[in-house]
Enzyme design. Structure first.
Site, PDB file in Angstrom:
ATOM      1  CB  SER A   1      -0.964  -0.093   1.195  1.00 58.20           C
ATOM      2  OG  SER A   1      -1.944   0.884   1.138  1.00 58.20           O
TER       3      SER A   1
ATOM      4  CG  ASP B   1      -7.307  -2.061  -3.126  1.00 58.46           C
ATOM      5  OD1 ASP B   1      -7.881  -1.290  -2.326  1.00 58.46           O
ATOM      6  OD2 ASP B   1      -6.082  -2.251  -3.132  1.00 58.46           O
TER       7      ASP B   1
ATOM      8  CG  HIS C   1      -6.079  -1.879   0.635  1.00 53.44           C
ATOM      9  ND1 HIS C   1      -5.474  -1.357  -0.487  1.00 53.44           N
ATOM     10  CD2 HIS C   1      -5.360  -1.420   1.696  1.00 53.44           C
ATOM     11  CE1 HIS C   1      -4.447  -0.602  -0.123  1.00 53.44           C
ATOM     12  NE2 HIS C   1      -4.360  -0.623   1.192  1.00 53.44           N
TER      13      HIS C   1
HETATM   14  C1  MLT Z   1      -1.351   5.905  -0.099  1.00 52.51           C
HETATM   15  O1  MLT Z   1      -1.730   6.839   0.556  1.00 52.51           O
HETATM   16  O2  MLT Z   1      -0.171   5.642  -0.353  1.00 52.51           O
HETATM   17  C2  MLT Z   1      -2.425   5.015  -0.626  1.00 52.51           C
HETATM   18  O3  MLT Z   1      -3.653   5.658  -0.601  1.00 52.51           O
HETATM   19  C3  MLT Z   1      -2.479   3.750   0.130  1.00 52.51           C
HETATM   20  C4  MLT Z   1      -2.577   3.955   1.611  1.00 52.51           C
HETATM   21  O4  MLT Z   1      -3.578   4.458   2.099  1.00 52.51           O
HETATM   22  O5  MLT Z   1      -1.651   3.599   2.306  1.00 52.51           O
END
Ligand code: MLT
Length: 208
Positions: free
Chosen positions: A105, A155, A186
């Site tokens: 992520s 996701d 996710h």
């Molecule tokens: C980010 O902010 O990098 C993406 O939205 C994934 C997350 O929430 O970590």
């Protein structure tokens, strides 16, 4: 450990010839989060696991965002450079070869940013639930660099179009890309673990 610019954990290899894994957690994680996963993915490899320095309502991240999926690109640039300096310092301190990033992520997004800006710092990357962090002005030299990108087809946080765009950019830049959209959300599934473990085991040791 708090030195080298990032709070981090380092676990030395218990078998020679494996690439070290650079573990990059998701929002709200820390340096401990991905260690059990990494030990499943590539047992005996050295593990280098920094904690993201940005806090969003107390949750560590690797760079600031303005809203979900809307990134602060100046901060991303700065944080990518900071992480690059940490990788160089840690390689020196722990006598490590070039690592393979394993990011989830937000951690996968900064790994993608590293690939797009400083491709020589990584020997390859496993990107779980990543998106294109920014549209690069010019393509990085990724010739032959192995990258595994695993998305979740349901996701809710990572737009499918952005993962596909990341795949297209990596491929156009010459990466040896394996890309799959799994029937998942996710969160990681057993299928992610199985595919990434196989990919990492095939990655070593001759392709380091
Ligand atoms: C980010 O902010 O990098 C993406 O939205 C994934 C997350 O929430 O970590």
């Amino acid at each position: 450990m708090t030195d080298l610019g990032f709070i981090h954990r380092f676990i030395p290899a218990t078998q020679p010839g494996l690439p070290p894994l650079l573990l990059l957690h998701g929002t709200g994680g820390d340096e401990n989060d991905l260690i059990p996963l990494a030990q499943q993915l590539l047992p005996h490899a050295a593990l280098l696991s920094p904690r993201g320095k940005v806090l969003e309502q107390g949750m560590p991240r690797f760079f600031r965002r303005l809203a979900e999926g809307v990134f602060d690109l100046d901060d991303l640039k700065l944080r990518t450079a900071e992480l690059a300096a940490f990788i160089a310092a840690a390689r020196k301190a722990y006598d490590l070869p070039t690592p393979v990033a394993v990011g989830f992520s937000n951690g996968a997004n900064i790994a993608a940013s590293l690939l797009l800006t400083q491709p020589d710092l990584l020997a390859g990357a496993v990107l779980f639930r990543a998106m294109l962090p920014f549209e690069p002005g010019s393509l990085p030299g990724l010739a032959g660099k192995p990258v595994l990108l695993l998305s979740g087809s349901s996701d809710q946080m990572i737009p499918a179009a952005s993962s596909k765009r990341l795949a297209a950019v990596l491929q156009t830049a010459g990466a040896k890309l394996a890309y799959q959209a799994l029937p998942a959300g996710h969160g990681l599934t057993q299928q992610d673990v199985t595919i990434a473990a196989q990919w990492l085991q095939e990655f070593t040791p001759e392709k380091i």
